[in-house]
Every structure is written in C-alpha cells, then in structure tokens.
Design a protein around this motif. Sequence first.
Motif, mmCIF file in Angstrom:
data_model
loop_
_atom_site.group_PDB
_atom_site.id
_atom_site.type_symbol
_atom_site.label_atom_id
_atom_site.label_comp_id
_atom_site.label_asym_id
_atom_site.label_seq_id
_atom_site.Cartn_x
_atom_site.Cartn_y
_atom_site.Cartn_z
ATOM 1 N N LEU A 289 84.671 -31.902 -59.152
ATOM 2 C CA LEU A 289 85.707 -32.152 -60.143
ATOM 3 C C LEU A 289 85.850 -33.639 -60.459
ATOM 4 O O LEU A 289 86.586 -34.016 -61.366
ATOM 5 N N GLY A 290 85.160 -34.470 -59.662
ATOM 6 C CA GLY A 290 85.212 -35.905 -59.894
ATOM 7 C C GLY A 290 86.503 -36.556 -59.450
ATOM 8 O O GLY A 290 86.806 -37.688 -59.852
ATOM 9 N N ASN A 291 87.285 -35.869 -58.611
ATOM 10 C CA ASN A 291 88.572 -36.430 -58.178
ATOM 11 C C ASN A 291 88.687 -36.537 -56.657
ATOM 12 O O ASN A 291 89.790 -36.645 -56.130
ATOM 13 N N ALA A 292 87.550 -36.487 -55.969
ATOM 14 C CA ALA A 292 87.560 -36.671 -54.510
ATOM 15 C C ALA A 292 87.462 -38.173 -54.236
ATOM 16 O O ALA A 292 86.423 -38.696 -53.825
ATOM 17 N N TYR A 293 88.563 -38.860 -54.469
ATOM 18 C CA TYR A 293 88.563 -40.320 -54.415
ATOM 19 C C TYR A 293 88.395 -40.850 -52.995
ATOM 20 O O TYR A 293 88.911 -40.284 -52.034
ATOM 21 N N SER A 294 87.692 -41.956 -52.881
ATOM 22 C CA SER A 294 87.538 -42.660 -51.610
ATOM 23 C C SER A 294 88.433 -43.894 -51.625
ATOM 24 O O SER A 294 89.005 -44.253 -52.662
ATOM 25 N N LEU A 295 88.529 -44.576 -50.480
ATOM 26 C CA LEU A 295 89.295 -45.822 -50.444
ATOM 27 C C LEU A 295 88.695 -46.840 -51.400
ATOM 28 O O LEU A 295 89.417 -47.604 -52.052
ATOM 29 N N GLN A 296 87.360 -46.848 -51.496
ATOM 30 C CA GLN A 296 86.685 -47.792 -52.390
ATOM 31 C C GLN A 296 87.094 -47.549 -53.842
ATOM 32 O O GLN A 296 87.309 -48.501 -54.607
ATOM 33 N N ASP A 297 87.223 -46.269 -54.217
ATOM 34 C CA ASP A 297 87.636 -45.943 -55.581
ATOM 35 C C ASP A 297 89.022 -46.511 -55.883
ATOM 36 O O ASP A 297 89.271 -47.040 -56.979
ATOM 37 N N LEU A 298 89.920 -46.399 -54.912
ATOM 38 C CA LEU A 298 91.287 -46.892 -55.121
ATOM 39 C C LEU A 298 91.321 -48.415 -55.162
ATOM 40 O O LEU A 298 92.045 -49.013 -55.964
ATOM 41 N N GLU A 299 90.534 -49.032 -54.287
ATOM 42 C CA GLU A 299 90.496 -50.499 -54.248
ATOM 43 C C GLU A 299 89.946 -51.073 -55.548
ATOM 44 O O GLU A 299 90.390 -52.133 -56.010
ATOM 45 N N GLU A 300 88.981 -50.382 -56.137
ATOM 46 C CA GLU A 300 88.416 -50.846 -57.410
ATOM 47 C C GLU A 300 89.451 -50.804 -58.530
ATOM 48 O O GLU A 300 89.320 -51.495 -59.535
ATOM 49 N N LYS A 301 90.491 -49.984 -58.352
ATOM 50 C CA LYS A 301 91.561 -49.884 -59.345
ATOM 51 C C LYS A 301 92.742 -50.794 -58.992
ATOM 52 O O LYS A 301 93.806 -50.725 -59.616
ATOM 53 N N SER A 306 96.984 -49.668 -47.715
ATOM 54 C CA SER A 306 98.380 -49.534 -47.276
ATOM 55 C C SER A 306 99.249 -48.869 -48.336
ATOM 56 O O SER A 306 100.238 -48.206 -48.015
ATOM 57 N N ASP A 307 98.884 -49.014 -49.614
ATOM 58 C CA ASP A 307 99.622 -48.329 -50.684
ATOM 59 C C ASP A 307 99.456 -46.818 -50.541
ATOM 60 O O ASP A 307 100.409 -46.050 -50.705
ATOM 61 N N LEU A 308 98.226 -46.406 -50.248
ATOM 62 C CA LEU A 308 97.949 -44.979 -50.049
ATOM 63 C C LEU A 308 98.692 -44.467 -48.821
ATOM 64 O O LEU A 308 99.259 -43.374 -48.839
ATOM 65 N N LYS A 309 98.696 -45.261 -47.764
ATOM 66 C CA LYS A 309 99.372 -44.858 -46.538
ATOM 67 C C LYS A 309 100.874 -44.677 -46.786
ATOM 68 O O LYS A 309 101.487 -43.727 -46.295
ATOM 69 N N TYR A 310 101.455 -45.570 -47.559
ATOM 70 C CA TYR A 310 102.875 -45.441 -47.898
ATOM 71 C C TYR A 310 103.110 -44.139 -48.654
ATOM 72 O O TYR A 310 104.090 -43.427 -48.397
ATOM 73 N N LEU A 311 102.211 -43.807 -49.574
ATOM 74 C CA LEU A 311 102.338 -42.558 -50.324
ATOM 75 C C LEU A 311 102.293 -41.357 -49.387
ATOM 76 O O LEU A 311 103.090 -40.420 -49.534
ATOM 77 N N TYR A 312 101.378 -41.376 -48.418
ATOM 78 C CA TYR A 312 101.320 -40.289 -47.435
ATOM 79 C C TYR A 312 102.665 -40.120 -46.727
ATOM 80 O O TYR A 312 103.117 -39.001 -46.479
ATOM 81 N N GLU A 459 87.454 -57.801 -45.127
ATOM 82 C CA GLU A 459 88.290 -56.774 -45.745
ATOM 83 C C GLU A 459 88.210 -56.901 -47.256
ATOM 84 O O GLU A 459 88.246 -58.014 -47.792
ATOM 85 N N ASP A 460 88.098 -55.754 -47.926
ATOM 86 C CA ASP A 460 88.095 -55.720 -49.388
ATOM 87 C C ASP A 460 89.443 -55.184 -49.834
ATOM 88 O O ASP A 460 89.755 -54.010 -49.619
ATOM 89 N N LYS A 461 90.247 -56.024 -50.419
ATOM 90 C CA LYS A 461 91.597 -55.631 -50.804
ATOM 91 C C LYS A 461 91.853 -55.972 -52.269
ATOM 92 O O LYS A 461 91.640 -57.105 -52.702
ATOM 93 N N GLY A 462 92.311 -54.949 -53.006
ATOM 94 C CA GLY A 462 92.698 -55.172 -54.390
ATOM 95 C C GLY A 462 91.624 -55.823 -55.237
ATOM 96 O O GLY A 462 91.907 -56.646 -56.097
ATOM 97 N N GLY A 463 90.363 -55.469 -54.957
ATOM 98 C CA GLY A 463 89.261 -56.024 -55.734
ATOM 99 C C GLY A 463 88.798 -57.385 -55.244
ATOM 100 O O GLY A 463 87.892 -57.981 -55.826
#
Length: 470
Positions: A289-301, A306-312, A459-463
């Motif tokens: 479906l193209g929506n199995a996002y990885s941490l890398q996908d989120l970081e590229e955006k 930690s943003d994802l962890k807060y959402l959890y 560490e790769d953070k926020g691009g």
Amino acid sequence: MKLYNSLTRKIEKFKPIKKGEIGIYTCGPTVYDFVQIGNWRTYVLGDLLVRTFKYLGLKTTYVMNITDVGHLTGDNEGDSSTGEDRLEKGAKREGITAWDVADKYSKDFKQGMHRLKLLKPDVLAKATDHIREQVSLVEKLEKKGLTYKTSDGIYFSTKAFEEKGFKYGELSTLDEIKEGARVAVNKEKKDKRDFALWKFSPKDKKRDMEWESPWGKGFPGWHVECSAMSIKYLGEQFDLHIGGEDLRSTHHPNEIAQSEGSTGKKPFVKYWVHGSFLLVDGGRMGKSLGNAYSLQDLEEKGFLPSDLKYLYLTGHYRKQLNFTFEALEAAQTALGRLKKKVDEIRGGDIEVTDVYAEWEDKFKERLEDDLDMPGALALVWEMMKDKKLSNGEKEGLVTEFDKVLGLDILGVDDVEKKVIDDSEVKALVKERVRLREEKKWEEADKIREEIEEMGYVVEDKGGETQVMKK
C-alpha cells in the motif's frame, strides 16, 4: 502493578515469580527490511514496560530476539510453515547474500533503537547464533513423541501434545482456522494446526543459511528460536512475554506448545502482553500500500523519532492508534512546547515537599493501571501548571517521569553533545551526507560504522546529521 494478561483475558495484579525480580522477553524484528512504524510501536511498548518495572524498583532481565532465519512468507497467508524465507527473499531483492541482508537490517534496527532512546536489552539474541539450542529443543520434543517427519521437515504434533494433557491455542482461536482458505493444503500435515520445527533444504539448490542436523541439512522453523532463546536466558518459566497482537494467533501459541512440551512445565510464561495494531489513515498498513513507513521516511519529512514516540504515548497500548501525518505533526508540536516549558523553569533548587511526593504517587498510579501512558502524559502537563510546585520541583519531577517516558524532555542529549574537532571525521561526515542524498544507503552505512569506530555517535535528525563524541 496491574496488567491485562492475554492468557487469562483479564487485568491482573502483577506478581513476579521471584520477589523483586522480573524476566521479560520481547519478540524482536525479522531483519529482512527496514522496520516499519507499526513494529516500532511494539518495541516501544516493551521499552516502556521495562522502564516502568525499573522505576517501580524491580530488578529486570530483558531479552529480545532478532529473527535472521526461518520466518517464511506463508505467515502472511495463514501458514507459517510455507513460502520463502524472508531473508532469502531479501537477498534476491538486493542482490546480496542473506547474511548481508541480516547484517544490514540488524544494524539499522539497533540504530533505530538508539534514535528512539530505547533501553538496550540485556540480551539481544540472534537466531543464527543459537542453532544448537534450537536443534536441542527439537530433539527433546522428538524424544517425547511430539514430532513427526514429512518430505519438507520435522513438524510439531498438536494432537500428541493434547493427548499428554496440555491445552493448545490458549492465547487464540487457532482451532477455528481452516487451512486452505488462503493457502494450499499441506496434505502431509496430520493436523492443520501443526507447524514446522525444522525445514529441510531444497535438494536442487544450496541456501545461504543452512546447517547440519540429526534430520538432515536445513534450517529452524520460525517459532523455535523464541522458545530456545528465552529458556536459555530466562529459564523454563519466566514472568512476562511481550509482542504485537499479530503474534497472538500463531507464533505465541506455538511458542507455548513447544516450550511446555519440551520442559513439561506449565505455564511457560505467567503474563502475556500484546500491543494493538497501528493504523495508517484509518486503514491497514502494508508495503504493497506504500504506507509502511520507516523511521527514515519520517526523518526525511522533518520529523524526529521522539515525535513518533510521543504520538505512541497518546494512545493506550491495547487500543488501535491511527497514524496520520497531521497527528504526527501535532505530537511534534506538543513535544516541542513541553520541552520549551521545561527549559524555561530549569535551574531551580529541588526541595521534596508533600506536594512533590503527591505527584510522584499520581504518576505511579497511572503506570500501575495497566500502563496508562496517555494518562501519565496528561499528568506531566497538569503537573507543569501546578502553582504549588517550585520550578525546581517541576524540573525534578520531569527528570523522574522521563525515566519512564524516555523522551529526553530536558534535552540532556543535546546538552552533552561535544564539538567535533577531528578534521578526518568532518570529512567522513560530509561524504556520508552526500551518499545519503544520492540514496546510496549501503555505502553511507559503512561510513557510519567507520565514524563510530573512531569514537563518535551518528544521528540523523530532522534531515540533518549530528555527530557527538561517545
């Protein structure tokens, strides 16, 4: 501490087998690709439980496995003993060996754990490092009359298991699964619930991963590894087993059967905790479906782990959580606001008053109520508004609460960063950034390893790439 036990289907007061100590096992990743955010929710759940028990004063032994062989693609279709080994499939996809696939994505998983600030398990056990233990477990089952041989492997007999007085499938309704509904019927299986303990290598080709055994050359079935490794490191009976709810239908019932069948002891695990699914835009998540996002996908955006962890943390682990980028953006904003508020009150003296102790008690109450993380998170915000607390007390409470939340709310990691004055490291960092921009991930990973061997953490953070001395 009260937890919902999937085995009994009710919330129970947690009582460890050995007073003051707890053995915990979490089913880890199958390392054939990048870990997607649905799986990361389960690993964050495991981390929260470990942190909580430590916070409550228990001595923890935390074990997690890495599945680097034997997990077949048929698991998606309803029969985990059929299909192609996921590592072998990954090798074909990338034009490298299965061993290289396992190494690549194991490293990525460990880096992801670091970026999400998850505690390192006491034991991070790879299936391929424990072939001897898995063979030994199958031999024990064979001696007890719980196995049989087919043309493609050695299988566990659920009927023989039940004839010895055990109950199969307590965690799920496996006996209602109809083989052939989604997969071809294996006519050699004596019971549709039976599963492979050891698979034979194909006679017409050589696998990247195969071993000699008493039954011939082959590789272990997926379920065997967790029983063999958990028993080795936690004993024949231990306290807590964690996993995603997708493992509740087959993998975990099979773990119970082969473990109790081999040791004769029941229960194998006292408490089972399962995290619910993560939805994406209200629907299921999947690579197709193209929506199995990885941490890398989120970081590229532009998002941080930690943003994802807060959402959890905003959703209870037993309830489905809907991931959207709007929700992730809201979590990013909320975490940023919280860090800013904490930064504004830092530096005061900490005096432990009755009010301070009351907030500690409230936080513990949320943790002990079936790991109510949404309630615990809301309590942090409420505490920050309490005018009866001094700034020093608020900072002290945040410090304590973050031992469980693991959000680095006080920005300790940022404060401890050191300036890079090594010109060679600077050059490597620059080269790695270039490779990542060109999406040459494998070459970039090799440079990361070189930098880390020189005593730095990458560490790769926020691009952006951040490097600090260890």
